[in-house]
Design a protein around this motif. Structure first.
Motif, PDB file in Angstrom:
ATOM      1  N   MET A 132       0.854  -1.183   0.000  1.00 47.27           N
ATOM      2  CA  MET A 132       0.000   0.000   0.000  1.00 47.27           C
ATOM      3  C   MET A 132       0.892   1.237   0.000  1.00 47.27           C
ATOM      4  SD  MET A 132      -2.902   1.208   2.725  1.00 47.27           S
ATOM      5  CE  MET A 132      -1.716   1.605   3.980  1.00 47.27           C
ATOM      6  N   VAL A 133       0.836   2.035  -1.049  1.00 49.22           N
ATOM      7  CA  VAL A 133       1.674   3.223  -1.132  1.00 49.22           C
ATOM      8  C   VAL A 133       1.191   4.295  -0.180  1.00 49.22           C
ATOM      9  CG1 VAL A 133       2.454   5.042  -2.668  1.00 49.22           C
ATOM     10  CG2 VAL A 133       2.349   2.721  -3.495  1.00 49.22           C
ATOM     11  N   ILE A 134      -0.075   4.596  -0.181  1.00 52.63           N
ATOM     12  CA  ILE A 134      -0.671   5.584   0.711  1.00 52.63           C
ATOM     13  C   ILE A 134      -1.922   4.936   1.288  1.00 52.63           C
ATOM     14  CG2 ILE A 134      -1.572   7.940   0.868  1.00 52.63           C
ATOM     15  CD1 ILE A 134      -0.135   8.553  -1.721  1.00 52.63           C
ATOM     16  N   ASP A 135      -2.384   5.403   2.436  1.00 52.10           N
ATOM     17  CA  ASP A 135      -3.582   4.823   3.023  1.00 52.10           C
ATOM     18  C   ASP A 135      -4.674   4.718   1.970  1.00 52.10           C
ATOM     19  OD1 ASP A 135      -2.438   4.625   5.463  1.00 52.10           O
ATOM     20  OD2 ASP A 135      -3.312   6.453   6.281  1.00 52.10           O
ATOM     21  N   MET A 136      -5.318   3.544   1.923  1.00 49.85           N
ATOM     22  CA  MET A 136      -6.357   3.294   0.926  1.00 49.85           C
ATOM     23  C   MET A 136      -7.407   4.392   0.961  1.00 49.85           C
ATOM     24  SD  MET A 136      -8.745  -0.054   0.648  1.00 49.85           S
ATOM     25  CE  MET A 136     -10.229  -0.060  -0.358  1.00 49.85           C
ATOM     26  N   GLY A 137      -7.709   4.945  -0.207  1.00 54.62           N
ATOM     27  CA  GLY A 137      -8.729   5.977  -0.299  1.00 54.62           C
ATOM     28  C   GLY A 137      -8.191   7.387  -0.180  1.00 54.62           C
ATOM     29  N   GLN A 138      -6.904   7.537   0.194  1.00 54.47           N
ATOM     30  CA  GLN A 138      -6.362   8.878   0.376  1.00 54.47           C
ATOM     31  C   GLN A 138      -5.834   9.397  -0.965  1.00 54.47           C
ATOM     32  OE1 GLN A 138      -3.446   9.179   3.475  1.00 54.47           O
ATOM     33  NE2 GLN A 138      -3.544  11.390   3.578  1.00 54.47           N
ATOM     34  N   GLU A 139      -6.743   9.608  -1.880  1.00 55.16           N
ATOM     35  CA  GLU A 139      -6.391  10.149  -3.187  1.00 55.16           C
ATOM     36  C   GLU A 139      -6.048  11.630  -3.034  1.00 55.16           C
ATOM     37  OE1 GLU A 139      -5.123   9.998  -5.835  1.00 55.16           O
ATOM     38  OE2 GLU A 139      -6.453   9.806  -7.558  1.00 55.16           O
ATOM     39  N   ILE A 140      -5.247  12.132  -3.953  1.00 58.78           N
ATOM     40  CA  ILE A 140      -4.887  13.536  -3.951  1.00 58.78           C
ATOM     41  C   ILE A 140      -5.464  14.188  -5.204  1.00 58.78           C
ATOM     42  CG2 ILE A 140      -2.809  13.128  -2.592  1.00 58.78           C
ATOM     43  CD1 ILE A 140      -1.189  13.257  -5.151  1.00 58.78           C
ATOM     44  N   HIS A 141      -5.474  15.521  -5.218  1.00 59.32           N
ATOM     45  CA  HIS A 141      -6.151  16.232  -6.301  1.00 59.32           C
ATOM     46  C   HIS A 141      -5.200  16.664  -7.403  1.00 59.32           C
ATOM     47  CE1 HIS A 141      -8.943  16.752  -2.838  1.00 59.32           C
ATOM     48  NE2 HIS A 141      -9.822  16.465  -3.777  1.00 59.32           N
ATOM     49  N   ALA A 142      -3.955  16.920  -7.049  1.00 53.27           N
ATOM     50  CA  ALA A 142      -2.995  17.424  -8.034  1.00 53.27           C
ATOM     51  C   ALA A 142      -1.993  16.344  -8.398  1.00 53.27           C
ATOM     52  CB  ALA A 142      -2.261  18.641  -7.480  1.00 53.27           C
ATOM     53  N   PHE A 190      -4.626  15.487  11.544  1.00 49.86           N
ATOM     54  CA  PHE A 190      -3.262  15.053  11.182  1.00 49.86           C
ATOM     55  C   PHE A 190      -3.160  14.631   9.712  1.00 49.86           C
ATOM     56  CE2 PHE A 190      -3.685  14.074  15.776  1.00 49.86           C
ATOM     57  CZ  PHE A 190      -2.694  14.925  16.263  1.00 49.86           C
ATOM     58  N   SER A 191      -3.886  15.324   8.845  1.00 49.90           N
ATOM     59  CA  SER A 191      -3.941  14.916   7.435  1.00 49.90           C
ATOM     60  C   SER A 191      -2.589  15.043   6.742  1.00 49.90           C
ATOM     61  CB  SER A 191      -4.989  15.750   6.695  1.00 49.90           C
ATOM     62  OG  SER A 191      -6.274  15.521   7.225  1.00 49.90           O
ATOM     63  N   HIS A 192      -1.852  16.114   7.020  1.00 52.01           N
ATOM     64  CA  HIS A 192      -0.555  16.301   6.379  1.00 52.01           C
ATOM     65  C   HIS A 192       0.462  15.321   6.953  1.00 52.01           C
ATOM     66  CE1 HIS A 192      -2.858  20.016   5.895  1.00 52.01           C
ATOM     67  NE2 HIS A 192      -2.214  20.151   4.742  1.00 52.01           N
ATOM     68  N   LEU A 252      -0.318  11.844   5.432  1.00 52.90           N
ATOM     69  CA  LEU A 252       0.073  11.730   4.033  1.00 52.90           C
ATOM     70  C   LEU A 252       1.587  11.618   3.899  1.00 52.90           C
ATOM     71  CD1 LEU A 252      -0.574  11.695   1.045  1.00 52.90           C
ATOM     72  CD2 LEU A 252      -0.643  14.206   1.070  1.00 52.90           C
ATOM     73  N   HIS A 253       2.318  12.450   4.633  1.00 54.33           N
ATOM     74  CA  HIS A 253       3.787  12.394   4.588  1.00 54.33           C
ATOM     75  C   HIS A 253       4.274  11.028   5.080  1.00 54.33           C
ATOM     76  CE1 HIS A 253       7.847  13.862   4.475  1.00 54.33           C
ATOM     77  NE2 HIS A 253       8.025  13.717   5.790  1.00 54.33           N
TER      78      HIS A 253
END
Length: 480
Positions: free
Chosen positions: A1-11, A300-302, A305-306
């Protein structure tokens, strides 16, 4: 899993101002997490388990089928999501408190999700397979055309290549030698794992983290299921060097070759608090994905993600209880996917029991093993599996299979008993690990035995593996 499932980004592309703003938010959230931990605001709830499985979609010729978008759209299951490559999917389980009949419940839940997913794949005339590395995979199939259509993956590819400023060199010496160059992040898609999560009380989170580090050597050996890559026989668990080299980016000041890598065993135990890992993330790793969020710092979203762009084999995570209380959980990333659902539940029982026992002993000032030794044990185990020799408590050097059989299974049993796991489940699931040790047959052993009998027949290997997987019997009993 690269990033938490569902944590899509916009850019998928960023400006310098985005990185500066993100870093300020990251620093503030790291400081806030420190206050939460100091003031004991984080959850002290009893241990909770959860899983993630990465799986392959295959055509009937056992070649990768880049159809995950169609599969996920029509399957429409809340526990299924995309992975980096179009021929990979991720399946998850709901969290379960680790007590009583937890493993039977986890087994039933995972088996049900897997059956539904497998049935749906067959309706699409494709096959669903869980394995550490796909024996039939060819390097040319790991291309950007086969990348899942999500911004987070495109951005990650762009930022990692920018950080490296040179092609990725894969150089793995095992039974054979593999040396290839690659020009994008898609190499990472060659590895598929069974990721174990343990949510733990804040007061013992650093002990649980350290225990998971110590347990990594026996876990990577007993779960080994990835000997082959691009037709080469490499390590018992080739996923380990493969993933580390596929995302070979370091920390600040161009430290790609330095001691702190984004994919690594880590730099040390957590001495006093799990916060130390998040402080290291802030101080030593440049921001890769500066997506900004409008929510409050308490989410703690940032920070999350980091943290999702730093892949320790044991990775602390911040999540939230149902009532919104932040919690700490440890993600254990060393096991390969497969060979069967039954095998993976047994792997989970061994892990949770062993980590419980070791963390309790660490908290009592026992189970003393230096970090550098735990790290060396891990890479020896990844390379040689159950036949590796490791240094254990009291500076004892012994064969890993013997250590598991004579000591670690007993430790896992004691840990599960202290968690209140049903005695019958302890016997059943740890019995599967015991049988694996007695028969000297992990998934990697079985794959190598097949190729010894049928040299070069990776399609036949994958087809028979798929047949055995569908039958559901534990790999210790698989025949050729």
């Amino acid at each position: 899993m690269v990033i938490d499932m569902g944590q899509e980004i916009h850019a998928s592309a960023y400006q310098d101002a985005d990185f500066q703003y993100f870093y300020r938010r990251l620093a503030a959230e790291t400081e806030l997490l420190g206050r939460f931990i100091q003031d004991r605001i984080c959850s002290e709830a009893p241990p909770v388990a959860g899983f993630e499985i990465e799986a392959w979609l295959l055509h009937d010729d056992m070649r990768p089928a880049p159809l995950n978008a169609d599969f996920l759209r029509s399957f429409n299951h809340p526990m299924a999501g995309a992975e980096l490559a179009k021929f990979n999917v991720e399946l998850n389980t709901l969290p379960v408190a680790i007590t009583g009949g937890a493993f039977r419940l986890l087994h039933d839940n995972l088996a049900d999700t897997w059956r539904q997913a497998d049935r749906h794949a067959r309706q699409m005339d494709v096959n669903l397979l869980m394995i550490g590395t796909l024996p039939t995979l060819q390097q040319r199939e790991l291309n950007l055309a086969n990348m899942s259509d999500m911004n987070r993956y495109r951005a990650l590819n762009r930022q990692l290549l920018k950080a490296r400023d040179k092609p990725i060199l894969l150089d793995i010496c095992g039974h054979e030698h593999l040396k290839v160059q690659h020009h994008d992040v898609m190499l990472e898609a060659a590895t598929t794992s069974f990721q174990l999560h343990i949510q733990c009380p804040l007061s013992v989170a650093h002990h649980v983290y350290n225990a998971a580090i110590i347990a990594s050597a026996p876990m990577v050996a007993v779960c080994a299921n990835a000997p082959y890559l691009f037709g080469k026989d490499l390590w018992m668990e080739t996923r380990i060097p493969m993933f580390e080299q596929a995302i070979a980016a370091g920390g600040y000041r161009g430290a790609t070759e330095g001691p702190l890598h984004r994919v690594s065993f880590g730099s040390d135990f957590a001495r006093d608090s799990i916060l130390e890992c998040f402080q290291e993330n802030l101080r030593h790793f440049p921001v890769l994905l500066p997506e900004t969020f409008d929510d409050e710092a308490e989410r703690f979203s940032h920070l999350r993600l980091h943290n999702g762009t730093i892949w320790r084999w044991n990775r602390p995570l911040v999540g939230f209880d149902a009532d919104g209380t932040p919690h700490i959980r440890i993600e254990h990333r060393t096991p390969a996917a497969g060979p069967t659902v039954l095998d993976m539940i047994a792997n989970a029982a061994f892990f949770y029991g062993l980590v419980k026992n070791l963390s309790d002993q660490r908290a009592a000032g026992q189970a003393d093993l230096g970090f550098s030794q735990a790290k060396d044990n891990f890479y020896q185990a990844a390379r040689h599996g159950l036949d590796s020799h490791v240094i254990w408590f009291g500076e004892r050097k012994q064969r890993l299979a013997t250590l598991i059989q004579n000591e670690l299974l007993s430790r896992a049993e004691q840990g599960l008993q202290s968690l209140g796991i049903a005695a019958s489940d302890i016997d059943d699931y740890l019995g599967i690990i015991r049988q694996r040790i007695t028969n000297q047959q992990t998934g990697s052993h079985w794959q190598r035995r097949y190729i010894k009998q049928c040299p070069g027949d990776f399609s036949g290997l994958t087809r028979l593996y798929l047949q055995r997987q569908r039958q559901g019997e534990t790999v210790a009993g698989w025949s050729l």
